[in-house]
Scaffold this motif. Structure first.
Motif, short mmCIF file in Angstrom:
data_model
loop_
_atom_site.label_atom_id
_atom_site.label_comp_id
_atom_site.label_asym_id
_atom_site.label_seq_id
_atom_site.Cartn_x
_atom_site.Cartn_y
_atom_site.Cartn_z
N LEU A 150 -9.05 -12.80 32.62
CA LEU A 150 -10.01 -11.92 33.27
C LEU A 150 -11.33 -11.83 32.51
O LEU A 150 -12.40 -11.72 33.12
N ALA A 151 -11.27 -11.87 31.19
CA ALA A 151 -12.51 -11.78 30.41
C ALA A 151 -13.43 -12.96 30.71
O ALA A 151 -14.65 -12.78 30.87
N ASP A 152 -12.86 -14.16 30.81
CA ASP A 152 -13.68 -15.32 31.14
C ASP A 152 -14.17 -15.26 32.59
O ASP A 152 -15.30 -15.66 32.89
N LEU A 153 -13.33 -14.74 33.48
CA LEU A 153 -13.75 -14.59 34.87
C LEU A 153 -14.96 -13.67 34.97
O LEU A 153 -15.90 -13.94 35.72
N ARG A 154 -14.93 -12.61 34.22
CA ARG A 154 -16.05 -11.67 34.26
C ARG A 154 -17.34 -12.34 33.78
O ARG A 154 -18.42 -12.17 34.37
N VAL A 155 -17.26 -13.14 32.70
CA VAL A 155 -18.44 -13.83 32.18
C VAL A 155 -19.01 -14.77 33.23
O VAL A 155 -20.24 -14.84 33.43
N MET A 156 -18.14 -15.50 33.94
CA MET A 156 -18.63 -16.46 34.92
C MET A 156 -19.18 -15.77 36.17
O MET A 156 -20.14 -16.25 36.78
N LEU A 157 -18.60 -14.65 36.56
CA LEU A 157 -19.15 -13.89 37.68
C LEU A 157 -20.53 -13.33 37.33
O LEU A 157 -21.45 -13.34 38.14
N ALA A 201 -13.68 -24.46 36.41
CA ALA A 201 -13.57 -23.57 35.26
C ALA A 201 -13.08 -22.19 35.67
O ALA A 201 -12.28 -21.56 34.97
N MET A 202 -13.53 -21.70 36.83
CA MET A 202 -13.08 -20.38 37.30
C MET A 202 -11.62 -20.42 37.73
O MET A 202 -10.86 -19.48 37.46
N ARG A 207 -5.85 -19.13 36.49
CA ARG A 207 -4.51 -19.56 36.04
C ARG A 207 -4.13 -18.86 34.73
O ARG A 207 -2.99 -18.43 34.55
N ARG A 208 -5.09 -18.77 33.81
CA ARG A 208 -4.80 -18.11 32.54
C ARG A 208 -4.51 -16.63 32.75
O ARG A 208 -3.64 -16.06 32.08
N ALA A 209 -5.24 -16.00 33.67
CA ALA A 209 -5.01 -14.59 33.95
C ALA A 209 -3.63 -14.38 34.57
O ALA A 209 -2.94 -13.40 34.25
N VAL A 210 -3.22 -15.27 35.44
CA VAL A 210 -1.89 -15.18 36.04
C VAL A 210 -0.83 -15.36 34.96
O VAL A 210 0.15 -14.60 34.88
N ALA A 211 -1.01 -16.38 34.10
CA ALA A 211 -0.03 -16.65 33.04
C ALA A 211 0.08 -15.48 32.06
O ALA A 211 1.15 -15.22 31.51
N ALA A 212 -1.04 -14.76 31.86
CA ALA A 212 -1.05 -13.63 30.93
C ALA A 212 -0.55 -12.34 31.57
O ALA A 212 -0.49 -11.30 30.90
N GLY A 213 -0.21 -12.39 32.85
CA GLY A 213 0.26 -11.19 33.53
C GLY A 213 -0.85 -10.25 33.96
O GLY A 213 -0.59 -9.10 34.34
N GLU A 222 -6.22 -20.61 44.07
CA GLU A 222 -7.53 -20.85 44.68
C GLU A 222 -7.93 -19.71 45.61
O GLU A 222 -9.11 -19.38 45.72
N LEU A 223 -6.95 -19.10 46.27
CA LEU A 223 -7.25 -17.93 47.08
C LEU A 223 -7.72 -16.78 46.20
O LEU A 223 -8.70 -16.08 46.52
N ILE A 224 -7.06 -16.59 45.08
CA ILE A 224 -7.47 -15.53 44.15
C ILE A 224 -8.89 -15.79 43.67
O ILE A 224 -9.74 -14.88 43.61
N ASP A 225 -9.19 -17.04 43.34
CA ASP A 225 -10.54 -17.39 42.89
C ASP A 225 -11.57 -17.08 43.96
O ASP A 225 -12.64 -16.51 43.67
N ASP A 226 -11.25 -17.43 45.21
CA ASP A 226 -12.18 -17.14 46.31
C ASP A 226 -12.41 -15.64 46.47
O ASP A 226 -13.53 -15.20 46.80
#
Length: 266
Positions: A150-157, A201-202, A207-213, A222-226
């Protein structure tokens, strides 16, 4: 749009010094004076140059084997100043009202004060050059950890939001994007080298966020990413009049994590 290179080196052309016009790309090492005689064809292995055919060269016992010297340097490094001049020349021509479709390598080279070969050493065609011009005008993509979810997702958003702000504040950048979409080859080049890697990259961050719970694991990644990217794209691309507040990335993430269902009544 995201990328990871502050000082980009896609074409190996951001560092060093350039050649003067007419200098070949690579210079070979000078041959030493006194070229040795050739070994006769068919001579046995070990025959030395200058020895009679069939006579093995005498090597005194204990003589160390010859070791190859360092490889000769191949050419001089390319000039960052020359590349900067080329990018600036394209921007200046566009600012003067020249359409992308009307720009030629000859015109760009003349404006930049370089030869066409200097451009072609860095970019194989106009499409590659124009993509780098756009990337040069956009804000740099921020680095991400590559290990967080999630931290990386926030940076990319957030990076997507700042690029949206850049397009709104730059009429030239907005105009370039409008022209790019009417030129399929150029848009495909931009999509393949910029948009597609950013999307990948997103997805990997999801995937990392899912793996980390941090995110549920029963949905397609891909749906989550969208779901994360969609609201930001609507604000930055489809609703140019919509506000882009500083906390927009956090608000999108919080809304998705909490869900849209009303809070349970006590």
């Amino acid at each position: 749009m995201q990328g990871q290179d502050g000082e980009r080196d896609r074409h190996g052309a951001r560092n060093g010094g350039d050649r003067s016009p007419g200098t070949p790309d690579e210079t070979s090492a000078e041959a030493p004076t006194g070229t040795p005689a050739e070994v006769p064809a068919g001579a046995p292995e070990g025959t030395s140059a200058g020895a009679p055919a069939g006579t093995a060269a005498e090597v005194p016992p204990g003589t160390p084997l010859a070791t190859p010297g360092p490889e000769p340097r191949r050419g001089r490094p390319r000039s960052a100043a020359a590349e900067r001049a080329i990018l600036d020349a394209v921007i200046a021509l566009l600012e003067a009202g020249e359409p992308l479709a009307g720009l030629s390598i000859e015109r760009i080279a003349r404006t930049a004060g370089v030869g066409k070969a200097t451009i072609y050493r860095r970019w194989s065609d106009k499409e590659e050059l124009f993509v780098d011009v756009v990337r040069d005008m956009e804000p740099d993509d921020p680095p991400v950890s590559g290990t967080e979810g999630l931290a990386d997702l926030r940076v990319m958003l957030e990076s997507l939001r700042t690029r949206g702000l850049a397009q709104r504040s730059s009429a030239l950048l907005h105009n370039i994007f409008a022209q790019m979409k009417s030129h399929p080859k150029l848009w495909n080049e931009y999509h393949g080298t910029v948009i597609a890697p950013r999307r990948l990259a997103m997805v990997e961050a999801v995937r990392r966020a899912v793996a980390a719970g941090e995110l549920r694991d029963d949905l397609d990644v891909e749906l989550i990413d969208d779901l994360f990217v969609g609201p930001m794209l609507v604000r930055t691309v489809h609703r140019p009049d919509a506000p882009l507040p500083d906390d927009l990335a956090d608000r999108i993430i919080t809304a998705l994590l909490q869900g849209l269902a009303p809070a349970a009544r006590v």
